[in-house]
Design an enzyme around this catalytic site. Structure first.
Site, PDB file in Angstrom:
ATOM      1  N   ASP A 372       0.865  -1.172   0.000  1.00 56.17           N
ATOM      2  CA  ASP A 372       0.000   0.000   0.000  1.00 56.17           C
ATOM      3  C   ASP A 372       0.904   1.224   0.000  1.00 56.17           C
ATOM      4  O   ASP A 372       2.117   1.122   0.196  1.00 56.17           O
ATOM      5  CB  ASP A 372      -0.916  -0.024   1.230  1.00 56.17           C
ATOM      6  CG  ASP A 372      -2.043   1.005   1.176  1.00 56.17           C
ATOM      7  OD1 ASP A 372      -2.216   1.655   0.118  1.00 56.17           O
ATOM      8  OD2 ASP A 372      -2.743   1.173   2.185  1.00 56.17           O
ATOM      9  N   HIS A 373       0.313   2.380  -0.222  1.00 62.54           N
ATOM     10  CA  HIS A 373       1.026   3.641  -0.103  1.00 62.54           C
ATOM     11  C   HIS A 373       0.584   4.327   1.189  1.00 62.54           C
ATOM     12  O   HIS A 373      -0.434   5.028   1.199  1.00 62.54           O
ATOM     13  CB  HIS A 373       0.711   4.553  -1.292  1.00 62.54           C
ATOM     14  CG  HIS A 373       1.364   4.141  -2.569  1.00 62.54           C
ATOM     15  ND1 HIS A 373       0.737   4.244  -3.797  1.00 62.54           N
ATOM     16  CD2 HIS A 373       2.593   3.627  -2.823  1.00 62.54           C
ATOM     17  CE1 HIS A 373       1.547   3.811  -4.743  1.00 62.54           C
ATOM     18  NE2 HIS A 373       2.676   3.440  -4.176  1.00 62.54           N
ATOM     19  N   TYR A 572      -5.486   3.969   0.074  1.00 63.64           N
ATOM     20  CA  TYR A 572      -6.457   3.141  -0.667  1.00 63.64           C
ATOM     21  C   TYR A 572      -5.826   2.449  -1.862  1.00 63.64           C
ATOM     22  O   TYR A 572      -6.510   2.144  -2.834  1.00 63.64           O
ATOM     23  CB  TYR A 572      -7.670   3.970  -1.111  1.00 63.64           C
ATOM     24  CG  TYR A 572      -8.109   5.008  -0.115  1.00 63.64           C
ATOM     25  CD1 TYR A 572      -8.582   4.639   1.145  1.00 63.64           C
ATOM     26  CD2 TYR A 572      -8.023   6.359  -0.400  1.00 63.64           C
ATOM     27  CE1 TYR A 572      -8.964   5.584   2.081  1.00 63.64           C
ATOM     28  CE2 TYR A 572      -8.406   7.320   0.533  1.00 63.64           C
ATOM     29  CZ  TYR A 572      -8.871   6.918   1.772  1.00 63.64           C
ATOM     30  OH  TYR A 572      -9.245   7.867   2.694  1.00 63.64           O
ATOM     31  N   HIS A 573      -4.506   2.146  -1.786  1.00 66.77           N
ATOM     32  CA  HIS A 573      -3.803   1.546  -2.914  1.00 66.77           C
ATOM     33  C   HIS A 573      -3.367   0.113  -2.610  1.00 66.77           C
ATOM     34  O   HIS A 573      -2.254  -0.301  -2.955  1.00 66.77           O
ATOM     35  CB  HIS A 573      -2.591   2.396  -3.295  1.00 66.77           C
ATOM     36  CG  HIS A 573      -2.948   3.744  -3.813  1.00 66.77           C
ATOM     37  ND1 HIS A 573      -2.010   4.748  -4.017  1.00 66.77           N
ATOM     38  CD2 HIS A 573      -4.144   4.280  -4.180  1.00 66.77           C
ATOM     39  CE1 HIS A 573      -2.630   5.827  -4.474  1.00 66.77           C
ATOM     40  NE2 HIS A 573      -3.913   5.562  -4.575  1.00 66.77           N
ATOM     41  N   ALA A 574      -4.215  -0.659  -1.984  1.00 65.79           N
ATOM     42  CA  ALA A 574      -3.900  -2.056  -1.683  1.00 65.79           C
ATOM     43  C   ALA A 574      -3.568  -2.801  -2.969  1.00 65.79           C
ATOM     44  O   ALA A 574      -4.251  -2.656  -3.987  1.00 65.79           O
ATOM     45  CB  ALA A 574      -5.082  -2.716  -0.983  1.00 65.79           C
TER      46      ALA A 574
END
Length: 642
Positions: A372-373, A572-574
Site C-alpha cells: 500500500d502507499h 487506498y492503494h492495496a
C-alpha cells in the site's frame, strides 16, 4: 427519484446548519461573492432551478446504466467476471465486444449515482457504508496508533465502478522503471514499452498542450483525463513553490515523473468518470452482456479431478445461485476480495486453509505481498485569508457554488476532494529528475482538521479533540506519501465464510528504510512551507504535538517517527496479494498471462497481481492491467484482431 432529490437537499443543507450552530457565515470568500441576505431569494430560486437540472441529468444517467438481472440456477456463460470495479468493468466491456460471446458480470453492490460523482465529496465517500466493504486493519502498536483500537479504516468499493467511485480521481501511471522492474522479475510482456500502448488505449487526454503528445497520450479512449476546471490561488502558489525548490512543472504521465503539477484527473465535464461510466454505460444496449447486482460470490467452483474452474456460486437476496463458465472465470474483486475468494475456493496457503476446514485445491502464497502507499496526514499550515476550500460553507444551498455546480458543473465542487496539486520527489537524489520518485507530496487547499476528518480516520478521542480546536481555520495541507515501501503485509482468512472479513495486516513502516524515507518526505514538505510563494499567504505550520510524542525533541527523527506511526493511514492503494510471476517463482500466484498457477480456466485481473507497487496512484495502472488482460484473453480464444 424524489427521495434521492430530497436526500441531496438534506446533504447540501448540512453545511448551513453546522455553520449556524458554530456562528459561522453562510459562505467563504473564495472568489469574493457575497451571498448574505440581500439576494437570498434569488439564490434560492437559482438553487431550485439547479435541482430541476439535476433531476433531468439524473434521469439521463439512469438510462445509461446496465440493468440488473438475476441468472437462472445452472445457467451457462462463456466468461464470468467477478467484480464490476475498475478492472471488471473493462474486462466485461472488452469481452462483450465479441457478439458471439455471452458474458456475466457479478457485482456485490449497486449502481452509483450523480451525488457520489461530485468530485469535491471524495473524502466523505470513504465513510458511506452502503458503497464500501468497511474493512479495518488489524490492531497494532506499530501503526495506526492515533486511530481507535489502533486500527485504520481500509475502504474498498462495493458498487458498480468499484474503488474508481471512491477514489480521488488522480490519474497517474508511474515511471518507466516501475514496469521494467516487473518484467525483470520474470514477467515477460510487462515492461513499459509493452504496456504504454494500453495506457494510451484507455485514455482520451483533454488537457491542452498534451493532446499533441501522441508518443505518451491517447485521444480516443474511454477514460477522459482533464485538469480540474476550478483553481484557487493556493494551487498556483504551490507550483511556484516547486519551482523555487528547483523542480520543473511536468506532465508526470510523460517522459519524466519527478516534478510538480496540477493533478491529471478522471473527470469529465466537472463530474467523476468511473469505470462504470467510461466502460459500462456505452455497452448498455449489448444483449450479450448481463450484470447481476447485490450478488455476493461465495466461491469459485473448481472440479477437483482436473483443477478446472467451471463456475461460480453467489448469493442474491438470500438465494444461492450457481452459474457455469464454458471458457473462463475472471476474478476482478480487488486486492482484498480476490485473495479472499481464492482462499475460500481452496487456493491458498495449505496449512492456513486446512486449519479452517477448507479443502485445498492448490497450495499457493495467496494473501502474501500486501502493499500500500501509507500517507502521513499531520502537516497543515494556517493562512491569513479565506482563499482556501471550506467545504461545509460551500455546501449551503443558498451559496452560489452549489447552484453553479448543479447547473453548469463548474466551480469549486469540481475539485477532487480539495486536492489541487501534487509533486513527485526523490529524497535520496533531490537533484536527479529522471529517476523514480520515492515520495509524493499531495497538496490540499484545505485543512485536515474539519469535523469530517475524525470520522474519516476513526481518530481516537484524544487526537480528535486536538483537531477540533482548529476546525474553522483557513489553511492548506501537504500529505507526504511513501511511494516505494519495502515493508510487506499479508491478508488471511478468519473463517470459512465470505461474510467474515479477512484479517488485514499492512505492516506499515515495518522496514526501517520506510521510516527514514517518510521522514525525508516530511522535511521536504516543510521546505515547501518556507518558500516565498507559500509565505506570501502568511503560512504558518500548525504544530500539534500529541501526548505520546511529547517526550521526543521536536523535529528529531524520533519525534517524526512517533508522529508517523500515530497519523499515517492508507491511501487506498492495496495491491500485490495475488502476485504475478513466472511459473517457477514460488512467491507467484498468477503467471504473466494472469492465469492462476495450478488451476485451469481461472485468471485474476486487478491490483492484486502487481509484483511490486508502482510509484503512482493505482487506478490508471489497474485500467491498463485490465486492457492488457482483455487482449490476452481474446488472443488465447482466437478473438483478437491482428
Amino acid at each position: 427519484m424524489l427521495n434521492k432529490i430530497w436526500s441531496l437537499l438534506h446533504v447540501l443543507s448540512i453545511g448551513a446548519i453546522i455553520n449556524l450552530l458554530h456562528g459561522q457565515p453562510y459562505y467563504n470568500n473564495l472568489d469574493g461573492n457575497d451571498n448574505s441576505g440581500s439576494n437570498l431569494v434569488n439564490q434560492l430560486l437559482k438553487f431550485a432551478n439547479g435541482i430541476e437540472n439535476f433531476y433531468k441529468q439524473y434521469q439521463h444517467y439512469l438510462d445509461q446504466e446496465i440493468p440488473d438481472m438475476t441468472p437462472q440456477f445452472g445457467e451457462t456463460y462463456d466468461f464470468i467476471v467477478i467484480g464490476a470495479g475498475t478492472a471488471g468493468a473493462v474486462i466485461a466491456a472488452r469481452l462483450s465486444e465479441i457478439s458471439q460471446l455471452k458474458v456475466l458480470l457479478i457485482e456485490a453492490g449497486s449502481h452509483e449515482n450523480l451525488f457520489v460523482d461530485t468530485p469535491i465529496f471524495a473524502f466523505w465517500l470513504q465513510m458511506l457504508n452502503d458503497i464500501q466493504w468497511k474493512y479495518q486493519t488489524k490492531s497494532s502498536n506499530k501503526y495506526c496508533r492515533g486511530m481507535k483500537n489502533n486500527s485504520c479504516p481500509y475502504p474498498r468499493g462495493k458498487i458498480v465502478g468499484g474503488s474508481s467511485v471512491l477514489n480521488f480521481m488522480i490519474a497517474t501511471r508511474g515511471g518507466v522503471e516501475d514496469y521494467d522492474r516487473w518484467a525483470a522479475m520474470g514477467n515477460d510482456g510487462w515492461a513499459y514499452k509493452d504496456v504504454l500502448k494500453y495506457f494510451k488505449k484507455l485514455e482520451t487526454i483533454d488537457i491542452p498542450g498534451l493532446t499533441s503528445d501522441i508518443d505518451y497520450h491517447g485521444t480516443d479512449g474511454p477514460v477522459h483525463i482533464t485538469y480540474p476546471i476550478f483553481r484557487t490561488p493556493l494551487a498556483r502558489a504551490y507550483l511556484e513553490a516547486g519551482k523555487e525548490l528547483r523542480y520543473p512543472v511536468i506532465d508526470y504521465n510523460g517522459e519524466n515523473v519527478i516534478g510538480f503539477s496540477y493533478p491529471q484527473t478522471t473527470i469529465m465535464n466537472g463530474t467523476r468518470m468511473s469505470s462504470n461510466r467510461a466502460y459500462l454505460h456505452p455497452t448498455n444496449n449489448r444483449k450479450n452482456l448481463h450484470m447481476t447486482l447485490q450478488s455476493t460470490v461465495t466461491k469459485v467452483l473448481i472440479e477437483p479431478s482436473t483443477n478446472q474452474a467451471i463456475g461460480v456460486e453467489f448469493v442474491k437476496y438470500n438465494q444461492t445461485i450457481r452459474v457455469f463458465a464454458n471458457k473462463e472465470v475472471i476474478l476482478c474483486a480487488g486486492a482484498i476480495g480476490s485473495p479472499q475468494l481464492l482462499m475460500l475456493s481452496g487456493i491458498g496457503p495449505a496449512k492456513h486453509l486446512t486449519e479452517l476446514n477448507i479443502n485445498v485445491i492448490h497450495n499457493a502464497p495467496v494473501g502474501e505481498n500486501l502493499m500500500d502507499h501509507p500517507a502521513f496526514f499531520g502537516l497543515t499550515w494556517t493562512i491569513n485569508s479565506s482563499i482556501d476550500i471550506q467545504v461545509l460553507n460551500m455546501m449551503n444551498p443558498i451559496n452560489s457554488y452549489v447552484t453553479e455546480y448543479l447547473i453548469n458543473r463548474t466551480g469549486p465542487f469540481t475539485i477532487p476532494g480539495t486536492i489541487e496539486a501534487l509533486g513527485f520527489v526523490n529524497t535520496e537524489n533531490p537533484e536527479k529528475h529522471n529517476d523514480l520518485p520515492d515520495i509524493e507530496l499531495l497538496f490540499l487547499s484545505a485543512t485536515m482538521k474539519d469535523i469530517f476528518s475524525p470520522m474519516l480516520f476513526n481518530l481516537k478521542n484524544s487526537v480528535h479533540q486536538e483537531w477540533l480546536k482548529y476546525r474553522n481555520i483557513n489553511g492548506w495541507t501537504v500529505v507526504p506519501i511513501l511511494l516505494k515501501p519495502k515493508s510487506r503485509g499479508r491478508l488471511t482468512l478468519l473463517a470459512n465464510d465470505v461474510n467474515i472479513k479477512p484479517e488485514i495486516v499492512p505492516n506499515y513502516f515495518d522496514n526501517p528504510d520506510d521510516v527514514r524515507t517518510m521522514i525525508a518526505g516530511i522535511r521536504t514538505a516543510l521546505t515547501v512551507g518556507r518558500t516565498k510563494a507559500m509565505r506570501a499567504f502568511d503560512s504558518q505550520l500548525l504544530n500539534i504535538t500529541y501526548m505520546e510524542c511529547k517526550n521526543h525533541k521536536y523535529d528529531s527523527d524520533a519525534y517524526w517517527e512517533c508522529m508517523i506511526r500515530l497519523l499515517s493511514s492508507t491511501l487506498y492503494h492495496a495491491s500485490g496479494t495475488c502476485k504475478m510471476g513466472s511459473r517457477e517463482d514460488p512467491t507467484a500466484v498468477v503467471d504473466p498471462k494472469l492465469k492462476v498457477i495450478g488451476v485451469q480456466g481461472l485468471r485474476v485481473v486487478d491490483a492484486s497481481i502487481m509484483p511490486e507497487i508502482i510509484s503512482a496512484h493505482t487506478n490508471i495502472p489497474v485500467y491498463m492491467i485490465a486492457e492488457k488482460a482483455a487482449d490476452l484473453i481474446k488472443e488465447e480464444w482466437g478473438y483478437l484482431e491482428k
